[in-house]
Design an enzyme around this catalytic site. Structure first.
Site, short mmCIF file in Angstrom:
data_model
loop_
_atom_site.label_atom_id
_atom_site.label_comp_id
_atom_site.label_asym_id
_atom_site.label_seq_id
_atom_site.Cartn_x
_atom_site.Cartn_y
_atom_site.Cartn_z
CD GLU A 48 -6.15 5.05 -0.33
OE1 GLU A 48 -7.25 5.12 -0.90
OE2 GLU A 48 -6.02 4.96 0.91
CE1 TYR A 56 -3.62 2.65 1.21
CE2 TYR A 56 -1.73 3.57 2.35
CZ TYR A 56 -3.02 3.70 1.88
OH TYR A 56 -3.69 4.88 2.07
#
Lengths: 291, 390
Positions: B198, B109
């Site tokens: 993101e 991530y």
């Protein structure tokens, strides 16, 4: 007494000759604010509203001794204007302009801090010491002199809160609009200790909003350092959940920034938290009676 | 302002941030053509909507043949996708992204966001890719690493090393790859005035490359004026029609579920007004901030938008004039009653700049369903009573 500004504060206006700058500078002058000049590039040497215009902030400071600048320049130029004020030796920049890019404010605030300049805003109504000095766009007539300090993220709730305090027969020492942008200058945790130290301020009204965690930080500081009664309202209890794509921001601050969370933190710190802004006046009356 | 995944990946590509190859399409036939062009042997068919959680909602599926691409495209295009980030009604899928399948070794991530406390951008990364990052933050916060980057110095080598070691990446070639990935991402975050980026998941391939398998980007609305390329990516079909219409007139509008329409100046007072209505036992039908330059036309428009909602049983106009002058609002209310059929009670509270002039204007106009309130509490109480038919 008051905080940050008083009847002797010398103020210049950046964006002095523009439509907004002119209108509000005139209102401030009518209120009694010592506006000693203004800055508009390429209009140096002219006179506006009976005050001298300078090309640069440095010149304006040198020739007028101003310590505060009220900034009305368009959003794209705010960062530049703040950094110019910082380098020219201004003590406090009050940034009224709405819609300044966040990146510009990051840079400008870091630069201001490096040069020891405080900032207020952007996107705020400004600051007023009742019946002495108004630096901003608030309707001056509602601010009666008194013993209540006020800090608010929201402009119109500053007026609403002030109006109620004054209708209850009290008044304001200084009212400060801090704005609600992602990057702001002076906030609760710098202003609360100033009100605590100000002998004339007997009670503090604090108005917050959903988002971020400045109110949570303030709750911690109040518990540890503030002995004067604090009345708080947090706007947005009924606001819908934000429509964001990611939730990375909430994780960074470690809190969702809901009104409920903030109200509970403030209550736990001994603050009188009201559920409607219509209750601010009555809560102040109670707080003043208990003292 | 948010953009679609395919648009985020276009921006990534511009900066050399590696992504799998893909093509955006708007029909089933085009989806099959795109798959042929990409070559396969596997493809991912992805719904393009402005919300996360698309995979769990059934909007992201793997195809192993061109027939499967056709089948899946037909299934996903036109479906209404409900995820944890959409409303209960969900969002209609009008665009698909057909993407090359990647050789995934493992998933990470990575995001860049503004840290409001530190007042600088923050890189967040985790080895727990592909999971809901909120759950990771709650259950295993030690698995998230954060690196603040001062924009004055930019992304330096040490930031990169912190990231690579923090993610347990030990191969020197892979370290170089992840550092270069993050450096480019940070550069684009700054240059494009992004609010957040993101990437979940960021994948490591069998050959040690890092690829952005997904991409979410949001931009600072205040900076769009100097980002024309980004502004051109705006997809109005992803936004609420009434909100977009209101914005044209400088009004900030959000629809809610209640019965009392609100028209207020300033976001704080608007929220405070909603809170007060709620506290007095009513329900707000909307958030509406008329802004600092309200005039007769914008107020009339505000009424029109509020009244489009059939649930509205009363309207509460609550103005504390600072920059906004109350006389202009009063004229706006009168104008609105001429332009629009205002068939519900209107409770008006005007205070601040030019309030006496305003009340004179309203009194002279003599409008039958107009109720004047003396302050916020009084106005909210009258609005709640009016909505209940009292």
């Amino acid at each position: 007494m008051s905080i940050l500004i008083n009847k002797d504060t010398k103020v210049i206006v950046q964006g002095f000759t523009g439509k907004e700058g002119s209108f509000h500078a005139e209102q401030c002058l009518a209120y009694g604010t010592k506006i000693v000049g203004g800055v508009t590039p390429n209009k140096g040497g002219q006179e506006h509203l009976g005050r001298p215009v300078f090309n640069t902030v440095a010149e304006a400071v040198k020739s007028t001794g101003a310590t505060v600048s009220m900034i009305f320049v368009p959003p794209a130029f705010v960062g530049d204007a703040v950094m110019e004020a910082a380098e020219a030796g201004i003590d406090l920049a009050v940034i009224i302009t709405e819609g300044a890019p966040v990146k510009d404010m990051q840079m400008a605030k870091a630069h201001a801090t490096k040069h020891g300049m405080k900032t207020l805003g952007p996107n705020c109504p400004g600051i007023i010491t009742a019946e002495e000095c108004k630096i901003g766009i608030m309707p001056g007539s509602i601010f009666k002199k008194g013993n209540v300090g006020l800090i608010s993220k929201s402009g119109t709730l500053t007026y609403e809160g002030t109006n109620q305090v004054c209708n209850e027969g009290f008044g304001i020492t200084t009212a400060v609009g801090i704005g609600g942008d992602p990057i702001i200058g002076l906030s609760y945790n710098q202003l609360l200790p100033m009100f605590e130290a100000d002998p004339e301020t007997e009670c503090i009204v604090m108005i917050g909003e959903i988002g971020g965690d400045l109110e949570i930080q303030a709750a911690k500081l109040i518990k540890e350092q503030i002995t004067k009664p604090v009345v708080a309202f947090i706007a947005g209890q009924t606001a819908p959940k934000g429509k964001t794509m990611g939730h990375a921001g909430a994780i960074v601050s470690g809190s969702a920034g809901t009104a409920k969370e903030k109200m509970e933190a403030l209550e736990a710190a001994g603050v009188t938290v009201v559920v409607s802004p219509a209750e601010i006046g009555k809560a102040v009356t109670k707080a003043m009676a208990k003292k | 302002m948010n953009v679609h995944e395919y648009q985020a990946k276009q921006i990534f590509a511009e900066y050399g941030v590696p992504t799998p190859k893909g093509i955006m399409v708007e029909s089933v036939d085009a989806a099959v053509e795109a798959a042929k062009e990409l070559g396969g042997p596997i493809w991912v068919v992805k719904a393009q909507i402005h919300a996360g959680g698309r995979g769990l909602g059934g909007g992201v599926k793997l195809a192993k043949t061109l027939d499967e691409v056709r089948e899946l495209a037909d299934e996903i295009l036109g479906m209404t996708l409900v995820t944890h980030q959409t409303t209960a009604e969900g969002k209609l899928v009008q665009k698909l992204y057909i993407e090359d399948g990647a050789d995934i070794k493992d998933e990470f991530y990575l995001s860049v966001v503004l840290d409001r406390k530190l007042e600088m951008p923050l890189i967040m990364a985790s080895t727990e890719g592909g999971m809901n990052i909120e759950d990771v933050a709650e259950n295993t916060p030690e698995k998230i690493i954060t690196i603040a980057v001062d924009p004055a110095i930019g992304f330096q080598g040490f930031h990169g090393r912190e990231l690579a070691f923090g993610l347990g990446i030990t191969d020197k070639g892979e370290q170089k790859n992840i550092i270069s990935f993050a450096q480019k991402l940070f550069k684009l975050y700054m240059e494009k005035d992004a609010e957040m980026i993101e990437i979940n998941p960021l994948v490591r391939t069998g050959s040690g490359e890092f690829l952005a398998l997904d991409g979410k980007m949001g931009f600072d609305n205040s900076a769009l004026g100097r980002q024309p390329e980004i502004l051109a990516m705006r997809d109005l079909t992803e936004e609420d029609e009434d909100e977009v219409e209101a914005a044209k007139y400088g009004l900030s509008y959000v629809a809610l579920d209640g019965e009392i329409g609100c028209m207020v100046n300033g976001a704080g007072l608007a929220m405070g007004t909603m809170d007060t209505i709620n506290y007095m036992g009513g329900t707000p039908a909307n958030f509406l901030d008329v802004g600092g330059s309200a005039n007769a036309e914008t107020v009339a428009k505000g009424f029109e938008i509020i009244l489009k909602n059939p649930k509205v049983k009363a309207i509460f106009v609550n103005i504390f004039g600072g920059i906004v002058r109350c006389d202009r609002i009063a004229n706006g209310i009168i104008e609105a009653t001429k332009l629009t059929d205002v068939n519900v009670p209107v409770i008006v509270r005007l205070d601040g700049t030019n309030a006496p002039e305003a009340s004179e204007i309203l009194n002279k106009a003599n409008i039958s369903n107009l109720i004047v309130a003396s302050d916020l509490g009084d106005g909210a109480a009258k609005a709640v009573a009016a909505a209940k038919g009292n």
